[in-house]
Scaffold this active site. Structure first.
Site, PDB file in Angstrom:
ATOM      1  N   TYR A   1      -4.613  30.689  26.587  1.00  0.00           N
ATOM      2  CA  TYR A   1      -5.370  31.015  25.104  1.00  0.00           C
ATOM      3  C   TYR A   1      -6.818  31.490  24.789  1.00  0.00           C
ATOM      4  CZ  TYR A   1      -0.444  28.417  25.480  1.00  0.00           C
ATOM      5  OH  TYR A   1       1.101  28.950  25.763  1.00  0.00           O
TER       6      TYR A   1
ATOM      7  N   GLY B   1      -8.956  32.655  26.855  1.00  0.00           N
ATOM      8  CA  GLY B   1      -9.743  33.932  26.869  1.00  0.00           C
ATOM      9  C   GLY B   1      -8.792  34.980  26.203  1.00  0.00           C
ATOM     10  N   LEU B   2      -7.424  35.101  25.349  1.00  0.00           N
ATOM     11  CA  LEU B   2      -7.388  35.691  24.211  1.00  0.00           C
ATOM     12  C   LEU B   2      -8.018  35.363  23.354  1.00  0.00           C
ATOM     13  CD1 LEU B   2      -3.392  35.721  25.738  1.00  0.00           C
ATOM     14  CD2 LEU B   2      -4.907  37.260  26.222  1.00  0.00           C
TER      15      LEU B   2
ATOM     16  N   HIS C   1       7.871  30.574  -2.928  1.00  0.00           N
ATOM     17  CA  HIS C   1       7.258  31.492  -2.796  1.00  0.00           C
ATOM     18  C   HIS C   1       6.691  32.004  -3.908  1.00  0.00           C
ATOM     19  CE1 HIS C   1       8.998  36.092  -3.048  1.00  0.00           C
ATOM     20  NE2 HIS C   1       8.905  35.895  -4.439  1.00  0.00           N
TER      21      HIS C   1
END
Length: 459
Positions: A180, A182-183, A441
């Site tokens: 987590y 590092g990315l 929506h």
């Protein structure tokens, strides 16, 4: 001379200040001790500065994509790293100052700055002062783990804390650790303009997640020009004329990669090794986490541990929930347990991953009869309108009791949309309750009832 209190809180992270507020409001005389920065990891080296940086990286990425939306930018997009850093510093500083100001103005609270160490089960030393209380709460957090990898002590490296001090762009950032933290830094710095390589010892990224989630995240990162090296079976470090040579020994590709900077993102460790816990009889596990029961009590009566240091959660929101459990039981006559907590979390790459409950892999291993549904973000109107169609939505349910077991939303707005599912799971409702909701929506959340309607038995 020893100063007597009704309660002592060690650490002013996510749980500590709120706990001090409730205890003083209940009429207790309380001391709170902070040895470094008020606000803890989240405010100073975690959520707040990093998500501010993520927002800057997203702005740069979106600006480069301007033509996709019919927006012309006359000159190449440039990133001013000094301004990027200053913005993150400002966000953290304001939050930290607000917390400290709140605490110092709190009636019934004594604020001490210094290193707290036990001298007995109810005695804590802070510098020259001795404090005693029948109730002591530990909220001491954690820090980056630096593994004993070959050559790590021969090179300069960054952690998730020290990288925040950079105000220049690395030429080539090598991120060791494909999970987590590092990315998030990998994508962030790639969008700032650096060359980035991720080195992961395991066969895939974020091994905690389902393989389809892992594969999709790898595709997202590589599409932005990030090099991913998995199966890095022999990670090591050597000084190099151009920075640091990182041995990877992968099954294919070059046996090492040279980076101007290296970020070690291979896990966390608790800040428990210098508290004198042995003098208080407080037990820790093999990794140094304070052992607590379902009510957050340690092995020593009158001492509790909250937040990252207890190994029962690694997030700001779980630390805050520890505080909620603590005060509910201590002050409100409740009997709340940590084991009742439904865990949700997010990975803040872009698009983000929102997660709650079991993965599909975990659910399959449980032996239950399952229902699973999956919908690509290419079939979500809101994602199409934003031209951010990477990822998918997936829900796993129990076929017999019709309860949602877990979900993953990897896609635009996934970190927010996941809460509709989290709330239903927390309420223990039949999934049909959410299936027949009428959402707004156009949103990402509006497709959750549709995904539920498409649940099919797992064969």
């Amino acid at each position: 001379m020893t100063k007597d209190f009704d309660a002592i809180v060690v650490g002013a992270g996510q749980a500590g200040p709120s706990l001090a507020g409730r205890l003083t409001a209940a009429g207790m005389k309380v001391a709170i001790v902070e040895r470094k920065l008020f606000g803890g990891t989240c405010v100073n080296t975690g959520c707040m500065p990093t998500k501010t940086l993520v927002a800057s990286a997203y702005a740069a990425h979106l600006a480069r994509r301007g033509a996709d939306f019919g927006v012309s930018i006359a000159s190449p997009v440039a990133v001013d790293m000094k301004r990027v850093k200053a913005r993150a510093d400002t966000v953290s500083t304001h939050a930290r100052t607000n917390i400290e100001t709140w605490l110092r103005g709190m009636d019934g609270l004594t604020v001490l700055e210094g290193h707290a160490r036990f001298e007995g089960s109810d005695v804590i030393r802070v510098g020259e002062e001795l404090l005693t209380a029948p109730r002591i709460f530990l909220n001491v957090g954690g820090r980056a783990s630096v593994p004993d990898m070959p050559g790590v002590d021969t090179v300069s490296y960054l952690t998730n804390t020290s990288i925040l001090r950079l105000d220049t762009l690395p030429r080539h950032l090598v991120v060791v650790g494909g999970s987590y933290i590092g990315l998030e830094f990998a994508q962030m710095y790639r969008r700032f303009g650096a060359q980035v390589t991720v080195v992961e010892k395991g066969p895939r990224l974020i091994a905690r997640e389902d393989e389809d989630v892992s594969d999709a995240i790898r595709d997202i990162l590589t599409a932005e020009g990030i090099t991913v090296r998995t199966d890095a079976t022999c990670i090591g470090f050597k000084p190099h004329a151009d920075g640091v040579a990182v041995d990877v020994d992968c099954t294919s590709g070059d046996p090492f990669v040279v980076g101007s900077h290296v970020l070690l993102a291979v896990g966390r460790r608790p800040n428990t090794d210098d508290l004198g816990l042995d003098k208080a009889g407080v037990a820790v596990d093999a990794r140094g986490y304070i052992e607590v029961d379902d009510f957050l009590a340690t092995s020593t009566p009158g001492i509790w541990a909250l937040g990252d240091c207890n190994g029962r959660g690694a997030f700001t929101h779980t630390a805050y929930n520890d505080y909620e459990i603590m005060v509910a039981n201590l002050l409100d006559g409740a009997s709340r347990r940590v084991s009742e907590r439904l865990l949700g979390y997010a990975l803040y790459i872009d698009p983000p991953l929102g997660r709650v409950g079991m993965t599909e892999t975990e659910a399959r291993k449980s032996g239950r009869k399952l229902l699973v549904s999956k919908r690509p973000m290419t079939r979500v109107g809101r994602a199409i309108e934003k031209d951010e169609t990477k990822g998918f939505m997936k829900i796993v349910a129990d076929a017999e009791n019709r309860k949602i077991l877990g979900a993953a939303i990897l896609g635009t707005g996934g970190d927010e949309a996941i809460h509709g599912i989290l709330d239903m799971m927390n309420a223990g409702a039949d999934y049909a309750t959410l299936q027949w909701a009428v959402p707004i929506h156009p949103t990402v959340s509006e497709l959750i009832p549709t995904v539920l309607g498409d649940l099919k038995p797992v064969v």
